[in-house]
Design a protein around this motif. Sequence first.
Motif, mmCIF file in Angstrom:
data_model
loop_
_atom_site.group_PDB
_atom_site.id
_atom_site.type_symbol
_atom_site.label_atom_id
_atom_site.label_comp_id
_atom_site.label_asym_id
_atom_site.label_seq_id
_atom_site.Cartn_x
_atom_site.Cartn_y
_atom_site.Cartn_z
ATOM 1 N N UNK A 193 0.842 -1.193 0.000
ATOM 2 C CA UNK A 193 0.000 0.000 0.000
ATOM 3 C C UNK A 193 0.880 1.246 0.000
ATOM 4 N N UNK A 194 0.469 2.291 -0.722
ATOM 5 C CA UNK A 194 1.250 3.526 -0.736
ATOM 6 C C UNK A 194 0.869 4.446 0.418
ATOM 7 N N UNK A 195 1.819 5.254 0.815
ATOM 8 C CA UNK A 195 1.567 6.337 1.763
ATOM 9 C C UNK A 195 2.398 7.524 1.274
ATOM 10 N N UNK A 196 1.804 8.697 1.265
ATOM 11 C CA UNK A 196 2.484 9.906 0.806
ATOM 12 C C UNK A 196 2.708 10.815 2.002
ATOM 13 N N UNK A 197 3.965 11.173 2.230
ATOM 14 C CA UNK A 197 4.306 12.012 3.380
ATOM 15 C C UNK A 197 5.147 13.194 2.939
ATOM 16 N N UNK A 198 4.847 14.343 3.510
ATOM 17 C CA UNK A 198 5.744 15.495 3.416
ATOM 18 C C UNK A 198 6.586 15.438 4.679
ATOM 19 N N UNK A 199 7.804 15.003 4.563
ATOM 20 C CA UNK A 199 8.630 14.765 5.738
ATOM 21 C C UNK A 199 8.930 16.036 6.520
ATOM 22 N N UNK A 200 8.847 17.208 5.870
ATOM 23 C CA UNK A 200 9.034 18.450 6.611
ATOM 24 C C UNK A 200 7.845 18.742 7.515
ATOM 25 N N UNK A 201 6.763 17.976 7.385
ATOM 26 C CA UNK A 201 5.579 18.139 8.223
ATOM 27 C C UNK A 201 5.426 17.027 9.265
ATOM 28 N N UNK A 202 6.361 16.054 9.263
ATOM 29 C CA UNK A 202 6.303 14.929 10.190
ATOM 30 C C UNK A 202 7.143 15.235 11.425
ATOM 31 N N UNK A 203 6.516 15.116 12.601
ATOM 32 C CA UNK A 203 7.236 15.333 13.862
ATOM 33 C C UNK A 203 7.846 14.036 14.374
ATOM 34 N N UNK A 204 7.138 12.911 14.184
ATOM 35 C CA UNK A 204 7.634 11.630 14.695
ATOM 36 C C UNK A 204 6.964 10.472 13.963
ATOM 37 N N UNK A 205 7.713 9.387 13.823
ATOM 38 C CA UNK A 205 7.176 8.126 13.323
ATOM 39 C C UNK A 205 7.605 7.066 14.320
ATOM 40 N N UNK A 206 6.624 6.361 14.881
ATOM 41 C CA UNK A 206 6.911 5.325 15.856
ATOM 42 C C UNK A 206 6.327 4.011 15.351
ATOM 43 N N UNK A 207 7.182 3.000 15.250
ATOM 44 C CA UNK A 207 6.759 1.673 14.819
ATOM 45 C C UNK A 207 7.031 0.708 15.964
ATOM 46 N N UNK A 208 5.990 0.019 16.427
ATOM 47 C CA UNK A 208 6.153 -0.933 17.534
ATOM 48 C C UNK A 208 5.568 -2.277 17.116
ATOM 49 N N UNK A 209 6.184 -3.337 17.598
ATOM 50 C CA UNK A 209 5.684 -4.687 17.324
ATOM 51 C C UNK A 209 4.387 -4.908 18.089
ATOM 52 N N UNK A 210 3.433 -5.538 17.435
ATOM 53 C CA UNK A 210 2.184 -5.885 18.112
ATOM 54 C C UNK A 210 2.398 -7.150 18.893
ATOM 55 N N UNK A 211 1.747 -7.245 20.023
ATOM 56 C CA UNK A 211 1.805 -8.460 20.819
ATOM 57 C C UNK A 211 1.046 -9.586 20.168
ATOM 58 N N UNK A 212 1.343 -10.815 20.532
ATOM 59 C CA UNK A 212 0.623 -11.970 20.005
ATOM 60 C C UNK A 212 -0.864 -11.823 20.314
ATOM 61 N N UNK A 213 -1.705 -12.149 19.355
ATOM 62 C CA UNK A 213 -3.138 -12.072 19.554
ATOM 63 C C UNK A 213 -3.725 -10.700 19.342
ATOM 64 N N UNK A 214 -2.926 -9.717 18.918
ATOM 65 C CA UNK A 214 -3.449 -8.360 18.676
ATOM 66 C C UNK A 214 -4.044 -8.258 17.304
#
Length: 69
Positions: free
Chosen positions: A48-69
């Motif tokens: 899937x595509x996502x379009x971002x203006x990185x000068x407008x992004x303050x933070x990107x946080x990626x976390x692993x989901x727990x089992x069963x989520x």
Amino acid sequence: MHDVYIRFIDGGTLRFVARAFDINLGGRLPQEGKPKRFTYTDANGREAPIYLRLDQVAAIVVTARGEGS
């Protein structure tokens, strides 16, 4: 699976679930003001595509989901 949370400098947020999410900037930021296209693998396994203006992004946080989520 991963939970992806993107916070923008205007206070807006975007959240989604992804099987894979990686933003590789290739060592430099894109031109200011221009959206940059990234792709991620969604929860159903589709690219899937996502379009971002990185000068407008303050933070990107990626976390692993727990089992069963």
